[in-house]
Every structure is written in C-alpha cells, then in structure tokens.
Scaffold this motif. Structure first.
Motif, PDB file in Angstrom:
ATOM      1  N   SER A 118       0.826  -1.201   0.000  1.00 49.21           N
ATOM      2  CA  SER A 118       0.000   0.000   0.000  1.00 49.21           C
ATOM      3  C   SER A 118       0.864   1.255   0.000  1.00 49.21           C
ATOM      4  O   SER A 118       1.672   1.449   0.908  1.00 49.21           O
ATOM      5  N   GLN A 119       0.678   2.120  -0.986  1.00 47.89           N
ATOM      6  CA  GLN A 119       1.375   3.405  -1.009  1.00 47.89           C
ATOM      7  C   GLN A 119       0.995   4.240   0.205  1.00 47.89           C
ATOM      8  O   GLN A 119       1.827   4.937   0.773  1.00 47.89           O
ATOM      9  N   GLU A 120      -0.266   4.164   0.602  1.00 45.67           N
ATOM     10  CA  GLU A 120      -0.741   4.951   1.733  1.00 45.67           C
ATOM     11  C   GLU A 120      -0.024   4.562   3.025  1.00 45.67           C
ATOM     12  O   GLU A 120       0.332   5.430   3.822  1.00 45.67           O
ATOM     13  N   VAL A 121       0.211   3.275   3.224  1.00 44.48           N
ATOM     14  CA  VAL A 121       0.901   2.819   4.435  1.00 44.48           C
ATOM     15  C   VAL A 121       2.342   3.310   4.426  1.00 44.48           C
ATOM     16  O   VAL A 121       2.850   3.808   5.435  1.00 44.48           O
ATOM     17  N   VAL A 122       3.014   3.199   3.291  1.00 47.93           N
ATOM     18  CA  VAL A 122       4.392   3.669   3.181  1.00 47.93           C
ATOM     19  C   VAL A 122       4.455   5.160   3.492  1.00 47.93           C
ATOM     20  O   VAL A 122       5.267   5.609   4.303  1.00 47.93           O
ATOM     21  N   LEU A 123       3.591   5.934   2.867  1.00 43.71           N
ATOM     22  CA  LEU A 123       3.593   7.380   3.074  1.00 43.71           C
ATOM     23  C   LEU A 123       3.260   7.734   4.523  1.00 43.71           C
ATOM     24  O   LEU A 123       3.921   8.573   5.139  1.00 43.71           O
ATOM     25  N   ARG A 124       2.279   7.072   5.098  1.00 45.24           N
ATOM     26  CA  ARG A 124       1.890   7.354   6.484  1.00 45.24           C
ATOM     27  C   ARG A 124       3.049   7.054   7.449  1.00 45.24           C
ATOM     28  O   ARG A 124       3.326   7.838   8.358  1.00 45.24           O
ATOM     29  N   GLU A 125       3.749   5.954   7.240  1.00 44.77           N
ATOM     30  CA  GLU A 125       4.865   5.601   8.116  1.00 44.77           C
ATOM     31  C   GLU A 125       6.025   6.590   7.974  1.00 44.77           C
ATOM     32  O   GLU A 125       6.649   6.969   8.955  1.00 44.77           O
ATOM     33  N   ILE A 126       6.309   6.998   6.758  1.00 50.33           N
ATOM     34  CA  ILE A 126       7.375   7.975   6.557  1.00 50.33           C
ATOM     35  C   ILE A 126       6.987   9.316   7.166  1.00 50.33           C
ATOM     36  O   ILE A 126       7.811   9.984   7.799  1.00 50.33           O
ATOM     37  N   CYS A 127       5.734   9.712   7.033  1.00 49.54           N
ATOM     38  CA  CYS A 127       5.263  10.953   7.672  1.00 49.54           C
ATOM     39  C   CYS A 127       5.400  10.861   9.188  1.00 49.54           C
ATOM     40  O   CYS A 127       5.796  11.837   9.843  1.00 49.54           O
ATOM     41  N   ARG A 128       5.117   9.706   9.745  1.00 49.61           N
ATOM     42  CA  ARG A 128       5.255   9.506  11.200  1.00 49.61           C
ATOM     43  C   ARG A 128       6.726   9.680  11.617  1.00 49.61           C
ATOM     44  O   ARG A 128       7.024  10.357  12.604  1.00 49.61           O
TER      45      ARG A 128
END
Length: 133
Positions: A118-128
């Motif tokens: 999931s692109q969303e999971v990758v992006l959310r984790e990097i944002c975190r």
C-alpha cells in the motif's frame, strides 16, 4: 493521495532513493513526492550515493535498498551516518525475511518489503518518522 501531505509550513524535504531497480526507484519517488515541498533524487548504486555524500549533498530522508550489489547495507549506513547523523533512514528489500537484519543496522527507522502492499501505508509511516524529528 493528494500533494502536500505530511509536512507543515515551508520546510523543504530533501530525500534520496538508493535503489538499483529503476522501476522501484520511480515508484518510491512518486510516493515521496506527495509530501509537501519535497524534492528527491535517485542513486542507482551505493557508490553513487557515497560520492554524493562526500561531495556535500544534504538530505533529510534516505530510502536505501538493502540488496545493493556494490555496497553492504551496514557499510552504506555507517557512511551515511558519518555525513548526515540526523537523517531519517528507511530500508527496503525484496525479501521480507531481512527485517531482523535491517533493524540491527544503526539507526534504521523503518523497513518495507518490496513490492509495497500500500502506497498509503508507506507514506503514512514515513510521515510519522518525519513528524518525530
């Protein structure tokens, strides 16, 4: 996902993707460019990343492929940390069994197995990760 996620204000995010596979590199860059004020560069080899660091390139985030043929991830990370001790560091590998090895490396903050589910999971984790800096 819309452009401008993750970061507030005018802070610019400089990131790099050190990945031998151009398809994966383009995919990761496309995900990270969704972060507000982000600019990325691709290094197709560990040696090209090392040359860039030695020439003074500044980065906030590095996504490093653990399976680079020309440099071990441990050596690459030591060199990165010597030049940029505060960098956020994320590693990737096609073999999800490498997760234990990844987190034994100095300062690795996240591991993603390829291909990304999931692109969303990758992006959310990097944002975190970036929010905690």
């Amino acid at each position: 996902m819309e452009k401008g996620l993750c970061r507030e204000g005018e802070i610019a995010l400089q990131f790099a993707v050190c990945e031998r596979n151009s398809t994966y590199a383009k995919h990761i860059i496309a995900i990270l460019e969704k972060i507000q004020n982000s600019t990325g560069v691709w290094y197709p080899s560990g040696s090209s990343l090392v040359r860039a660091l030695e020439s003074g390139v500044k980065l906030d985030l590095l996504v490093l492929d653990m399976e680079m043929p020309d440099i071990s991830p441990g050596i690459a990370i030591r060199i990165v940390r010597r030049h940029l001790p505060e960098i956020a560091l994320v590693v990737t590998a096609a073999d999800p069994r490498r997760v234990t090895e990844a987190f034994m490396l100095d300062g690795v903050e996240q591991f993603f197995a390829k291909p990304f589910v999931s692109q969303e999971v990758v992006l959310r984790e990097i944002c975190r990760i970036l929010a905690n800096r």
